[in-house]
Structures are given as C-alpha cells and as structure tokens.
Design a protein around this motif. Structure first.
Motif, PDB file in Angstrom:
ATOM      1  N   ASP A 138       0.854  -1.185   0.000  1.00 33.73           N
ATOM      2  CA  ASP A 138       0.000   0.000   0.000  1.00 33.73           C
ATOM      3  C   ASP A 138       0.891   1.237   0.000  1.00 33.73           C
ATOM      4  OD1 ASP A 138      -1.577   2.277   1.140  1.00 33.73           O
ATOM      5  OD2 ASP A 138      -3.153   0.760   1.260  1.00 33.73           O
ATOM      6  N   THR A 139       0.691   2.132  -0.955  1.00 31.16           N
ATOM      7  CA  THR A 139       1.584   3.285  -1.091  1.00 31.16           C
ATOM      8  C   THR A 139       1.464   4.266   0.063  1.00 31.16           C
ATOM      9  OG1 THR A 139      -0.082   4.395  -2.477  1.00 31.16           O
ATOM     10  CG2 THR A 139       1.663   3.173  -3.620  1.00 31.16           C
ATOM     11  N   LEU A 140       0.379   4.193   0.831  1.00 35.14           N
ATOM     12  CA  LEU A 140       0.214   5.104   1.970  1.00 35.14           C
ATOM     13  C   LEU A 140       0.532   4.429   3.296  1.00 35.14           C
ATOM     14  CD1 LEU A 140      -3.006   7.082   0.964  1.00 35.14           C
ATOM     15  CD2 LEU A 140      -0.623   7.768   0.725  1.00 35.14           C
ATOM     16  N   SER A 141      -0.125   3.313   3.576  1.00 37.89           N
ATOM     17  CA  SER A 141       0.069   2.652   4.874  1.00 37.89           C
ATOM     18  C   SER A 141       1.322   1.775   4.916  1.00 37.89           C
ATOM     19  CB  SER A 141      -1.153   1.790   5.203  1.00 37.89           C
ATOM     20  OG  SER A 141      -1.219   0.666   4.337  1.00 37.89           O
ATOM     21  N   LYS A 142       1.851   1.420   3.725  1.00 34.39           N
ATOM     22  CA  LYS A 142       3.024   0.532   3.591  1.00 34.39           C
ATOM     23  C   LYS A 142       2.713  -0.912   3.967  1.00 34.39           C
ATOM     24  CE  LYS A 142       5.303   4.074   2.270  1.00 34.39           C
ATOM     25  NZ  LYS A 142       5.490   4.293   0.812  1.00 34.39           N
ATOM     26  N   GLN A 143       1.439  -1.221   4.126  1.00 36.38           N
ATOM     27  CA  GLN A 143       1.050  -2.605   4.413  1.00 36.38           C
ATOM     28  C   GLN A 143       1.394  -3.498   3.225  1.00 36.38           C
ATOM     29  OE1 GLN A 143      -3.142  -3.301   4.369  1.00 36.38           O
ATOM     30  NE2 GLN A 143      -3.013  -5.176   5.583  1.00 36.38           N
ATOM     31  N   LEU A 144       1.904  -4.699   3.517  1.00 37.03           N
ATOM     32  CA  LEU A 144       2.200  -5.683   2.485  1.00 37.03           C
ATOM     33  C   LEU A 144       1.047  -6.671   2.363  1.00 37.03           C
ATOM     34  CD1 LEU A 144       5.965  -6.592   3.061  1.00 37.03           C
ATOM     35  CD2 LEU A 144       5.000  -5.087   1.308  1.00 37.03           C
ATOM     36  N   ILE A 145       0.665  -6.974   1.126  1.00 34.76           N
ATOM     37  CA  ILE A 145      -0.353  -7.976   0.849  1.00 34.76           C
ATOM     38  C   ILE A 145       0.187  -8.892  -0.242  1.00 34.76           C
ATOM     39  CG2 ILE A 145      -2.669  -8.397  -0.068  1.00 34.76           C
ATOM     40  CD1 ILE A 145      -3.599  -5.818   1.186  1.00 34.76           C
ATOM     41  N   TYR A 146       0.005 -10.188  -0.063  1.00 27.09           N
ATOM     42  CA  TYR A 146       0.502 -11.172  -1.022  1.00 27.09           C
ATOM     43  C   TYR A 146      -0.664 -11.622  -1.911  1.00 27.09           C
ATOM     44  CZ  TYR A 146       4.488 -11.026   2.061  1.00 27.09           C
ATOM     45  OH  TYR A 146       5.553 -10.588   2.801  1.00 27.09           O
ATOM     46  N   TYR A 147      -0.540 -11.343  -3.199  1.00 32.98           N
ATOM     47  CA  TYR A 147      -1.624 -11.588  -4.151  1.00 32.98           C
ATOM     48  C   TYR A 147      -1.242 -12.724  -5.101  1.00 32.98           C
ATOM     49  CZ  TYR A 147      -4.369 -10.886  -8.411  1.00 32.98           C
ATOM     50  OH  TYR A 147      -5.154 -11.078  -9.530  1.00 32.98           O
ATOM     51  N   VAL A 148      -2.039 -13.790  -5.091  1.00 28.95           N
ATOM     52  CA  VAL A 148      -1.798 -14.934  -5.974  1.00 28.95           C
ATOM     53  C   VAL A 148      -2.392 -14.611  -7.342  1.00 28.95           C
ATOM     54  CG1 VAL A 148      -2.142 -17.405  -6.332  1.00 28.95           C
ATOM     55  CG2 VAL A 148      -1.887 -16.504  -4.002  1.00 28.95           C
ATOM     56  N   TYR A 149      -1.519 -14.472  -8.335  1.00 29.94           N
ATOM     57  CA  TYR A 149      -1.902 -14.019  -9.665  1.00 29.94           C
ATOM     58  C   TYR A 149      -2.326 -15.187 -10.550  1.00 29.94           C
ATOM     59  CZ  TYR A 149      -1.249 -12.088 -14.386  1.00 29.94           C
ATOM     60  OH  TYR A 149      -1.410 -11.712 -15.698  1.00 29.94           O
ATOM     61  N   ASN A 150      -3.413 -14.993 -11.288  1.00 32.98           N
ATOM     62  CA  ASN A 150      -3.910 -16.009 -12.215  1.00 32.98           C
ATOM     63  C   ASN A 150      -3.547 -15.601 -13.637  1.00 32.98           C
ATOM     64  OD1 ASN A 150      -5.607 -17.608 -13.958  1.00 32.98           O
ATOM     65  ND2 ASN A 150      -6.875 -18.090 -12.189  1.00 32.98           N
ATOM     66  N   ALA A 151      -2.645 -16.355 -14.266  1.00 30.16           N
ATOM     67  CA  ALA A 151      -2.169 -16.026 -15.611  1.00 30.16           C
ATOM     68  C   ALA A 151      -3.033 -16.633 -16.711  1.00 30.16           C
ATOM     69  CB  ALA A 151      -0.725 -16.502 -15.777  1.00 30.16           C
ATOM     70  N   LYS A 152      -4.145 -17.250 -16.339  1.00 25.59           N
ATOM     71  CA  LYS A 152      -4.978 -17.939 -17.328  1.00 25.59           C
ATOM     72  C   LYS A 152      -6.280 -17.209 -17.636  1.00 25.59           C
ATOM     73  CE  LYS A 152      -3.217 -22.481 -15.928  1.00 25.59           C
ATOM     74  NZ  LYS A 152      -3.562 -23.813 -15.352  1.00 25.59           N
TER      75      LYS A 152
END
Length: 289
Positions: A117-131
C-alpha cells in the motif's frame, strides 16, 4: 512541525498516486512486467477475490486453510472487495511460494505479487492467475516494457532450399494465440512486411472484406478491400487477415499504438499494454536482419 511535514509528505504521495492514469492492463503470461507498476482495484471487478489475497506468505503456502486477508462475512473463501477499494498498491516483487524470485514456474504454481500500500506501507501477497483475465481485479499504471527483452523474442527462420528469411513477432503469449502479428520476409534481396490480425466471433460470414484500425491517438487506418479469411475455432469462428504493408504503414505501426481493430464487422478491443508491446515488436522486426 512534525505533523505539518507528515501532512505534506502524505499529500504528496496521495497526489502522485491519484495523478496516475490507471487502465485495464491484463498481461497474462507477461506478468513479470507488473513489477514496479501501481495497481488500483477496478471498481467494476466482481471476480478474483477467492483464495487470492493474504497477509503473510505462510498463509499463501497454506491456502487450503482459508486464511485470506479481510475475509468475506458469509464465508471465508475470499476477501471483501471493498477492503481494497480506493487504495493504490505498488508491485514490490514477484515471488514463488518459497518466497524466492519467480523463475517461470508457471506450469507448476501461480506467481505471487508482493503488493505494498503506497500510503500505509502494508504488504499484501496476491496470488496471480495467468490464465483468466476476468480473475484479475486491478487497473494498472502504464506498463513499462524492456525493449531489448521483447526484441529477444523475435523469431527468425531460414529456408534451407530457397534461402528465404522469415522474421516475425511471437505467435503465442503462453498458450494464447496473439491477436496481432508482424512479419518480415527477405527473399532474393527483396524485403516485404506483413500485418496479421485475428479475432473470434460466434457467427459465420464467408468471402467478406475490410480491415480497419483505430489508434490510441484517435487516427484511423483502413484496408476496405482486404479479404478476410474464416476458420472454425473452439470459440466459434476465427476471422483473420494477412496484409501487405507499405513503408509508410510500417512507420505508422512502429510509432502508434493500436486501440481497436475490426475485420469485416467483428471488433477486437486491444489491451493498452498489448498495444504498447505490439508497437515495440514492430520496431524490433523492422531492424532485425
């Protein structure tokens, strides 16, 4: 004084993020170009929230436990979409489930985009779907491609019998056939360039003509007498055109980005990032020998 400085910094970051232009840039198998980009939830997104967002990498590895961040109230299979609204994330890294840099293990496991997050700096891990494009719920800032890397994907073939050289942009992105292609053919010292376009439709029309293009700057290009081929396809029918380009055409396609094209009456909208990538491919093929 400290509060004043904090407000100034906060305002600067917020202003910089909101000034960005966000568009729909689904990159499919080219997801590594998301690194360094900004992502913002598409307010129209309805899919892509189940088993996708996590607070910790250890939760990603144990995704079957259903420990998504901001879980939906009615069940715990997904993240509440509203929890991601009006937030801007930067893609810090793209990793595998072990936390190391992702090295094209696409057939073994999905890549994980590390979002901050560009403001809070919180990290979130996002599982990306390439299909599946509909499973990507974000709009993105403009995608920056590495021209040298794209040029390294250009394919070159030499006919051992005739000496004819064929140079072309990749036909596929992962398992998907590209909707646009550029070819160069060199034979007996003569050089010709060709544009290929294809789109799918559910109805059948034969012996039809007309290829039309709209660029992102609003200008248009057309070949109303160009013959359109049609073949049966798993998605209905595939319409295609293979068009000879003039030197002027080639300059146009190497400096402008395609926004949309039409074959006979069938339209294909072009993802902005794909338009930029194709323009780069044209430049690569032009200078390839």
């Amino acid at each position: 004084m400290k509060n004043f400085i904090f407000i100034l910094v906060f305002s600067f970051i917020a202003g910089k993020s909101t000034a960005q232009k966000f568009t729909n840039n689904y990159l499919a198998d080219d997801f590594k170009f998301y690194k360094g980009a900004l992502l913002k939830l598409n307010p129209e997104a309805t899919y892509g929230f189940n088993h996708s967002f996590y607070e910790k990498m250890e939760y990603v590895r144990q995704s079957y436990d259903g420990r998504m961040i901001y879980p939906q109230r009615e069940h715990h299979l997904g993240t509440q979409r509203d929890s991601l609204l009006n937030r801007v994330f930067s893609v810090q890294n793209i990793v595998n489930r072990s936390g190391g840099d992702y090295n094209d293990e696409i057939y073994l496991e999905d890549p994980i985009l590390v979002l901050q997050d560009t403001l809070s700096k919180q990290l979130i891990y996002y599982v990306y779907n390439a299909k599946y494009e509909h499973a990507f719920p974000f709009l993105t800032s403009p995608i920056k491609y590495n021209e040298r890397e794209l040029c390294s994907r250009i394919e070159r073939y030499v006919d051992d019998f005739t000496g004819k050289i064929t140079i072309n942009s990749p036909m596929f992105s992962g398992t998907r056939m590209n909707k646009m292609g550029i070819d160069k053919v060199v034979k007996k010292g003569k050089v010709a360039h060709y544009l290929s376009l294809n789109t799918n439709a559910g109805t059948l029309n034969v012996r039809k003509r007309g290829a039309y293009i709209i660029f992102t700057d609003g200008t248009k290009w057309s070949r109303p007498t160009e013959e359109i081929d049609v073949d049966a396809d798993k998605d209905g029918y595939r319409y295609s055109a293979f068009i000879t380009l003039t030197a002027s055409d080639l300059l146009t396609f190497s400096t402008k980005e395609i926004k949309k094209f039409r074959l006979f009456i069938y339209d294909e909208n072009v993802n902005p990032a794909v338009g930029v990538k194709f323009r780069t491919y044209v430049k690569c093929v032009r200078k390839a020998k």
